[in-house]
Structures are given as C-alpha cells and as structure tokens.
Design a protein around this motif. Structure first.
Motif, PDB file in Angstrom:
ATOM      1  N   VAL A  25       0.837  -1.202   0.000  1.00  0.00           N
ATOM      2  CA  VAL A  25       0.000   0.000   0.000  1.00  0.00           C
ATOM      3  C   VAL A  25       0.869   1.248   0.000  1.00  0.00           C
ATOM      4  O   VAL A  25       0.515   2.267  -0.603  1.00  0.00           O
ATOM      5  CB  VAL A  25      -0.948  -0.014   1.219  1.00  0.00           C
ATOM      6  N   ALA A  26       2.010   1.179   0.629  1.00  0.00           N
ATOM      7  CA  ALA A  26       2.884   2.349   0.720  1.00  0.00           C
ATOM      8  C   ALA A  26       3.657   2.619  -0.564  1.00  0.00           C
ATOM      9  O   ALA A  26       4.053   3.753  -0.827  1.00  0.00           O
ATOM     10  CB  ALA A  26       3.854   2.177   1.881  1.00  0.00           C
ATOM     11  N   LEU A  27       3.857   1.608  -1.386  1.00  0.00           N
ATOM     12  CA  LEU A  27       4.627   1.782  -2.616  1.00  0.00           C
ATOM     13  C   LEU A  27       3.805   2.505  -3.679  1.00  0.00           C
ATOM     14  O   LEU A  27       2.575   2.392  -3.709  1.00  0.00           O
ATOM     15  CB  LEU A  27       5.075   0.422  -3.147  1.00  0.00           C
ATOM     16  N   PRO A  48      -6.456   2.407  -7.720  1.00  0.00           N
ATOM     17  CA  PRO A  48      -7.221   3.576  -7.278  1.00  0.00           C
ATOM     18  C   PRO A  48      -8.136   3.275  -6.088  1.00  0.00           C
ATOM     19  O   PRO A  48      -8.419   4.166  -5.290  1.00  0.00           O
ATOM     20  CB  PRO A  48      -8.048   3.986  -8.502  1.00  0.00           C
ATOM     21  N   ASP A  49      -8.605   2.060  -5.954  1.00  0.00           N
ATOM     22  CA  ASP A  49      -9.486   1.718  -4.831  1.00  0.00           C
ATOM     23  C   ASP A  49      -8.716   1.071  -3.675  1.00  0.00           C
ATOM     24  O   ASP A  49      -9.246   0.260  -2.933  1.00  0.00           O
ATOM     25  CB  ASP A  49     -10.600   0.794  -5.303  1.00  0.00           C
ATOM     26  N   TRP A  50      -7.475   1.468  -3.491  1.00  0.00           N
ATOM     27  CA  TRP A  50      -6.624   0.838  -2.492  1.00  0.00           C
ATOM     28  C   TRP A  50      -7.162   1.003  -1.079  1.00  0.00           C
ATOM     29  O   TRP A  50      -6.995   0.116  -0.246  1.00  0.00           O
ATOM     30  CB  TRP A  50      -5.197   1.378  -2.570  1.00  0.00           C
ATOM     31  N   ALA A  51      -7.847   2.112  -0.777  1.00  0.00           N
ATOM     32  CA  ALA A  51      -8.331   2.339   0.588  1.00  0.00           C
ATOM     33  C   ALA A  51      -9.410   1.315   0.958  1.00  0.00           C
ATOM     34  O   ALA A  51      -9.367   0.719   2.042  1.00  0.00           O
ATOM     35  CB  ALA A  51      -8.860   3.753   0.732  1.00  0.00           C
ATOM     36  N   VAL A  52     -10.368   1.112   0.075  1.00  0.00           N
ATOM     37  CA  VAL A  52     -11.434   0.135   0.352  1.00  0.00           C
ATOM     38  C   VAL A  52     -10.853  -1.272   0.382  1.00  0.00           C
ATOM     39  O   VAL A  52     -11.225  -2.090   1.227  1.00  0.00           O
ATOM     40  CB  VAL A  52     -12.562   0.260  -0.704  1.00  0.00           C
ATOM     41  N   ASP A  53      -9.941  -1.549  -0.534  1.00  0.00           N
ATOM     42  CA  ASP A  53      -9.289  -2.856  -0.561  1.00  0.00           C
ATOM     43  C   ASP A  53      -8.543  -3.108   0.749  1.00  0.00           C
ATOM     44  O   ASP A  53      -8.607  -4.205   1.311  1.00  0.00           O
ATOM     45  CB  ASP A  53      -8.328  -2.940  -1.751  1.00  0.00           C
ATOM     46  N   LEU A  54      -7.866  -2.098   1.248  1.00  0.00           N
ATOM     47  CA  LEU A  54      -7.132  -2.239   2.509  1.00  0.00           C
ATOM     48  C   LEU A  54      -8.092  -2.447   3.684  1.00  0.00           C
ATOM     49  O   LEU A  54      -7.818  -3.253   4.572  1.00  0.00           O
ATOM     50  CB  LEU A  54      -6.241  -1.015   2.757  1.00  0.00           C
TER      51      LEU A  54
END
Length: 155
Positions: free
Chosen positions: A21-23, A28-34
C-alpha cells in the motif's frame, strides 16, 4: 498447533500488504481494498486467538484425565494457589465458549485455573470487534462512492 505455525505467516502477510500500500503504483481503490483486507485479517486473528484458547482448554482437560497425578486437575493446583484451597478442590469445569477452565471447591465456589484465559478472551473480543468495524467501514465507503454526486440547480 497449526495456529502457532500460522502466526508467523500471518505477520508476514500483514507486513507485505502494508508495504504494498505504501509503494507507488497502487490501485485507485486501495483504501477500500485495505479496509476489506484488514477486516479479514482481524477476523483471522480472532479465530486464531480462539483456537489457541480452545487448545489450551483441551490440553488442561486432557491433562486432568490422564495419569496417576491427574486429580484434582494440575491446572487447579498451581503454585500460586494456597494449600488450604487445594485441599477443598473437588472437580473442574472446562468451557470452550468462551475458553476457560474453572476449578470447583467442595462448597460450590469456583476460581479460574492458572491458565489465565482472560487475555485470550480479551484478544478475541478486540479482534472480532475490529473486524466488524472495519467491514462496516468498508461497506459504507463503497456505498458512498457508488452514489452519484449531488446535482445543484442554479437559477
């Protein structure tokens, strides 16, 4: 035993996910995926803690039913239990939901064995609650993003 072996793999998976996630170049939907992934990992941690607690109860139960020195239960005869109380031990009660092992005295009163299941039960509740909160947050975030933007009419 499998839970003890899976714990290091779980920790490595968490670190790899956080680094991904930091790289740069993330989706684009990384927040929901996380959020979804974190909910799943918290649920896995709750299940793992439950299995550790249930395994400890099963071990104490097995230990109290096998061998010449098995009654009263060895978990009830810890060094911190005074001799006066140990003389009044009658039996024990094992509980798998929530994990616990109680020692029963001849007057019917009980005390928790030396296993100390309070921390296990606390971790189960915290991880399960966290998993629920993360899942609800992910669902609300997805629903909010799916709504069309409000249109304002100006005259």
């Amino acid at each position: 035993m499998a839970t003890l072996l899976a714990a290091p793999v779980w920790c490595i998976a968490v670190v790899v996910k956080l680094v991904s996630v930091a790289l740069p170049g993330r989706r684009p939907d990384w927040a929901v995926d996380l959020l979804r992934w974190s909910a799943k990992m918290a649920a896995a941690a709750a299940v793992g803690c439950y299995l550790l607690g249930a395994g400890a109860v099963a071990f104490a139960e097995h230990e109290s039913r096998s061998g010449a020195d098995s009654s009263p239960a060895p978990a009830c005869r810890g060094e911190e239990v005074p001799e006066e109380i140990r003389r009044h031990l009658v039996t024990h009660r094992a509980s798998y939901f929530p994990p616990g092992f109680e020692c029963v005295l001849d007057d019917g009163t009980t005390y928790e064995s030396s296993g100390g299941y309070d921390w296990t039960n606390a971790f189960i509740v915290v991880f399960a609650g966290g998993a629920g909160a993360l899942a609800v947050t992910a669902r609300c975030t997805t629903a909010r993003r799916a709504r069309p933007p409000a249109v304002t009419v100006t005259a």
